[in-house]
Design an enzyme around this catalytic site. Sequence first.
Site: not given
Length: 247
Positions: A9-11, A93, A95, A165, A171, A210, A231-232
């Site tokens: 998930n590159w956001k 998600h 976010e 999640e 994150g 994470s 993600g990150g």
Amino acid sequence: MRVPYVAANWKMHKTVAETEAFLAELLPKLPDGGPEVVVCPPYPSLARAVELCGDRVAVAAQNMHEEPSGAFTGEVSAPMLVEIGVGAVVLGHSERREHFGESDEALARKLPAALDAGLQPILCVGENEGQRDAGETEAVLTRQLEADLAGLGDDRLGGLVVAYEPIWAIGTGRTATPEQAQETIAVIRAWIAARSSEAGDAVRILYGGSVKPDNAAELISKPDVDGALVGGASLEPSDFLAIVEAA
Ligand code: PGA
């Protein structure tokens, strides 16, 4: 046997040029067989990612509107994604729920719309820190599942991918322990199995929050954890590849 599933998930990261560079590095190194691999770039990079990924890697959008077309400025529909070869879509998600007002009511309409169009939905659910500390995790997840899956018949639940999640782990560098991930994902699976035991066996449930190269293997080794939404650590090809290899 559920095939493991690992999604990047590159956001709101990576231009088209950066997407090309990432895939040029990742694709030749991906192991044959192994988990299903999915990348979720921002909208402008989707078509190019589809071209480059071929059959080896699926491409997912990070959101979509529930209507096929209409006066919804700024939105993108499921048929538009399918037309350019997108195969999946992240829905719900945290976010999007937190910053963009994504509601359970909208998700209940988006999930059938995605499946009808031929997209694989990746539904995200999870509790925040206060809810976990108050012992409300199971109640929160049950409420989300009930509301978000209200528009899907029992026979369609097995085709979903669900990502657990915990918001406190996204994150933050704080990961749920493998035991917490297993325990909570088992609750999600049991909820789905109560609607359809076949779906409970078939549905793939990922952990996200994470996930890194050094914790992925242990998380994914748990019996109910079918993969990861990353993600990150999905922004660097070598880190993402290490997570794919761990799965
Ligand atoms: P993270 O993000 O791996 O950076 O915690 C996960 C996600 O938001 O899907």
